[in-house]
Design a protein around this motif. Structure first.
Motif, mmCIF file in Angstrom:
data_model
loop_
_atom_site.group_PDB
_atom_site.id
_atom_site.type_symbol
_atom_site.label_atom_id
_atom_site.label_comp_id
_atom_site.label_asym_id
_atom_site.label_seq_id
_atom_site.Cartn_x
_atom_site.Cartn_y
_atom_site.Cartn_z
ATOM 1 N N ALA A 1 0.916 -1.291 -0.033
ATOM 2 C CA ALA A 1 -0.122 0.152 -0.080
ATOM 3 C C ALA A 1 0.687 1.108 0.167
ATOM 4 C CB ALA A 1 -0.870 0.116 1.347
ATOM 5 N N GLN A 2 1.917 1.006 0.903
ATOM 6 C CA GLN A 2 2.751 2.431 0.845
ATOM 7 C C GLN A 2 3.489 2.362 -0.395
ATOM 8 O OE1 GLN A 2 6.508 2.304 0.755
ATOM 9 N NE2 GLN A 2 6.592 4.490 0.896
ATOM 10 N N GLN A 3 3.990 1.582 -1.086
ATOM 11 C CA GLN A 3 4.606 1.748 -2.383
ATOM 12 C C GLN A 3 3.724 2.244 -3.390
ATOM 13 O OE1 GLN A 3 8.242 0.394 -3.158
ATOM 14 N NE2 GLN A 3 7.863 1.121 -1.005
ATOM 15 N N MET A 4 2.339 2.044 -3.196
ATOM 16 C CA MET A 4 1.383 2.357 -4.393
ATOM 17 C C MET A 4 0.954 3.757 -4.091
ATOM 18 S SD MET A 4 -0.632 -0.988 -5.425
ATOM 19 C CE MET A 4 -1.326 -0.274 -6.782
ATOM 20 N N GLY A 5 1.196 4.349 -2.722
ATOM 21 C CA GLY A 5 0.711 5.665 -2.434
ATOM 22 C C GLY A 5 -0.615 5.697 -1.788
ATOM 23 N N HIS A 6 -0.966 4.614 -1.214
ATOM 24 C CA HIS A 6 -2.350 4.363 -0.430
ATOM 25 C C HIS A 6 -2.081 4.763 0.973
ATOM 26 C CE1 HIS A 6 -4.431 2.672 -3.608
ATOM 27 N NE2 HIS A 6 -3.522 1.600 -3.946
ATOM 28 N N LYS A 7 -3.110 5.628 1.526
ATOM 29 C CA LYS A 7 -2.873 6.026 3.101
ATOM 30 C C LYS A 7 -2.872 4.857 4.080
ATOM 31 C CE LYS A 7 -6.716 7.340 5.018
ATOM 32 N NZ LYS A 7 -7.777 8.284 5.469
ATOM 33 N N ASP A 8 -3.441 3.613 3.515
ATOM 34 C CA ASP A 8 -3.620 2.383 4.429
ATOM 35 C C ASP A 8 -3.811 1.243 3.499
ATOM 36 O OD1 ASP A 8 -6.106 2.405 3.948
ATOM 37 O OD2 ASP A 8 -6.911 3.587 5.777
ATOM 38 N N TRP A 9 -4.129 0.091 4.134
ATOM 39 C CA TRP A 9 -4.361 -0.854 3.235
ATOM 40 C C TRP A 9 -5.689 -1.445 3.027
ATOM 41 C CZ3 TRP A 9 -4.972 -6.594 4.519
ATOM 42 C CH2 TRP A 9 -5.368 -6.779 5.792
ATOM 43 N N GLY A 10 -6.532 -0.579 3.345
ATOM 44 C CA GLY A 10 -7.926 -0.716 3.258
ATOM 45 C C GLY A 10 -8.381 -0.891 1.549
ATOM 46 N N MET A 11 -7.726 -0.126 0.735
ATOM 47 C CA MET A 11 -7.869 -0.265 -0.750
ATOM 48 C C MET A 11 -7.339 -1.791 -1.245
ATOM 49 S SD MET A 11 -8.923 0.914 -3.615
ATOM 50 C CE MET A 11 -9.025 2.688 -3.616
ATOM 51 N N LEU A 12 -6.239 -1.972 -0.561
ATOM 52 C CA LEU A 12 -5.755 -3.569 -1.086
ATOM 53 C C LEU A 12 -6.723 -4.592 -0.787
ATOM 54 C CD1 LEU A 12 -1.851 -2.974 -0.108
ATOM 55 C CD2 LEU A 12 -3.029 -2.574 -2.499
ATOM 56 N N ARG A 13 -7.193 -4.368 0.333
ATOM 57 C CA ARG A 13 -8.083 -5.296 0.982
ATOM 58 C C ARG A 13 -9.247 -5.544 -0.076
ATOM 59 N NH1 ARG A 13 -7.758 -3.309 5.858
ATOM 60 N NH2 ARG A 13 -10.012 -2.366 5.667
ATOM 61 N N LYS A 14 -10.011 -4.566 -0.408
ATOM 62 C CA LYS A 14 -11.103 -4.458 -1.190
ATOM 63 C C LYS A 14 -10.709 -4.950 -2.668
ATOM 64 C CE LYS A 14 -12.213 -0.162 0.327
ATOM 65 N NZ LYS A 14 -12.712 1.084 0.095
ATOM 66 N N VAL A 15 -9.491 -4.433 -3.303
ATOM 67 C CA VAL A 15 -9.503 -4.436 -4.815
ATOM 68 C C VAL A 15 -8.621 -5.823 -4.792
ATOM 69 C CG1 VAL A 15 -8.234 -3.655 -6.851
ATOM 70 C CG2 VAL A 15 -9.484 -2.049 -5.300
ATOM 71 N N TYR A 16 -7.598 -6.140 -3.899
ATOM 72 C CA TYR A 16 -6.582 -7.249 -4.310
ATOM 73 C C TYR A 16 -6.749 -8.188 -3.224
ATOM 74 C CZ TYR A 16 -4.572 -3.537 -6.882
ATOM 75 O OH TYR A 16 -4.310 -2.262 -7.750
ATOM 76 N N GLY A 17 -7.945 -8.390 -2.356
ATOM 77 C CA GLY A 17 -8.094 -9.528 -1.376
ATOM 78 C C GLY A 17 -7.958 -10.840 -1.771
ATOM 79 N N ARG A 18 -8.250 -11.144 -3.020
ATOM 80 C CA ARG A 18 -7.868 -12.497 -3.390
ATOM 81 C C ARG A 18 -6.471 -12.891 -3.698
ATOM 82 N NH1 ARG A 18 -10.812 -10.508 -8.188
ATOM 83 N NH2 ARG A 18 -8.995 -9.702 -9.597
ATOM 84 N N TRP A 19 -5.698 -11.942 -3.437
ATOM 85 C CA TRP A 19 -4.234 -12.109 -3.624
ATOM 86 C C TRP A 19 -3.518 -12.335 -2.378
ATOM 87 C CZ3 TRP A 19 -6.229 -9.100 -7.795
ATOM 88 C CH2 TRP A 19 -6.074 -9.861 -8.978
ATOM 89 N N ILE A 20 -4.200 -11.628 -1.395
ATOM 90 C CA ILE A 20 -3.368 -11.745 0.028
ATOM 91 C C ILE A 20 -3.470 -12.934 0.898
ATOM 92 C CG2 ILE A 20 -3.560 -10.413 2.158
ATOM 93 C CD1 ILE A 20 -4.476 -8.024 0.522
ATOM 94 N N SER A 21 -2.546 -13.727 1.149
ATOM 95 C CA SER A 21 -2.848 -14.997 1.779
ATOM 96 C C SER A 21 -3.409 -14.723 3.234
ATOM 97 C CB SER A 21 -1.654 -15.891 1.786
ATOM 98 O OG SER A 21 -0.510 -15.259 2.330
#
Length: 170
Positions: free
Chosen positions: A150-170
């Motif tokens: 999330a930091q690398q992508m410029g997101h404030k927190d990892w909420g966006m990652l959870r929503k958009v990329y959740g299927r890739w998070i083990s």
């Protein structure tokens, strides 16, 4: 990964470097075309994201979290090293090879580089912004820490990652 390599294989020179860097840095297109050599620390494998170009105007990043330091992945570093050989005297990193001037916007990249590369590679159309999604999904698939991604992508927190990329998070 096959599609990434297939698209890259259709390109050479500055076009290949731009697209390779996009896939392996996670930058927004506005950040890619604003990138300056002074923002790059090749020795420490870092890039400092401070500016964007939107509607042909240089601006600061949209949010405070958008101003960040990214760690260069090996393929991103390779693209920058190759690009440095092509235009070491320029302020901006990436140039339009047709004009040898910095890119004016993402629409030109999409029309002259992206769409022809996808078509020649036989890859279904998606917009160039998808390189960011590819970057995130590749890192998450490798088990990288979602907060770091999330930091690398410029997101404030990892909420966006959870929503958009959740299927890739083990």
């Amino acid at each position: 990964m096959f599609e990434v390599r297939s698209v890259q294989a259709q390109l050479d020179g500055q076009c290949r470097n731009l697209i390779q860097f996009a896939f392996w840095s996670g930058l927004r297109t506005s950040e890619l075309i604003a990138l300056r050599w002074q923002d790059i620390d090749l020795d420490n494998k870092r890039v400092y994201i401070r500016t964007t170009i939107v509607r042909q105007r240089e601006k600061t990043t949209k949010t405070a979290s958008g101003q960040r330091t990214i760690e260069l992945q090996p393929d991103a570093l390779e693209a920058l090293q190759s690009q440095l050989k092509l235009n070491p005297e320029s302020e901006r990193v990436f140039h339009d090879p047709a004009t040898n001037a910095p890119w004016l916007g993402d629409h030109i990249i999409r029309k002259r580089i992206w769409i022809p590369a996808l078509e020649t590679a036989g890859v279904q159309y998606r917009n160039p912004y998808q390189t960011r999604h590819t970057f995130a999904s590749m890192l998450l698939s490798k088990g990288k820490n979602p907060l770091w991604v999330a930091q690398q992508m410029g997101h404030k927190d990892w909420g966006m990652l959870r929503k958009v990329y959740g299927r890739w998070i083990s």
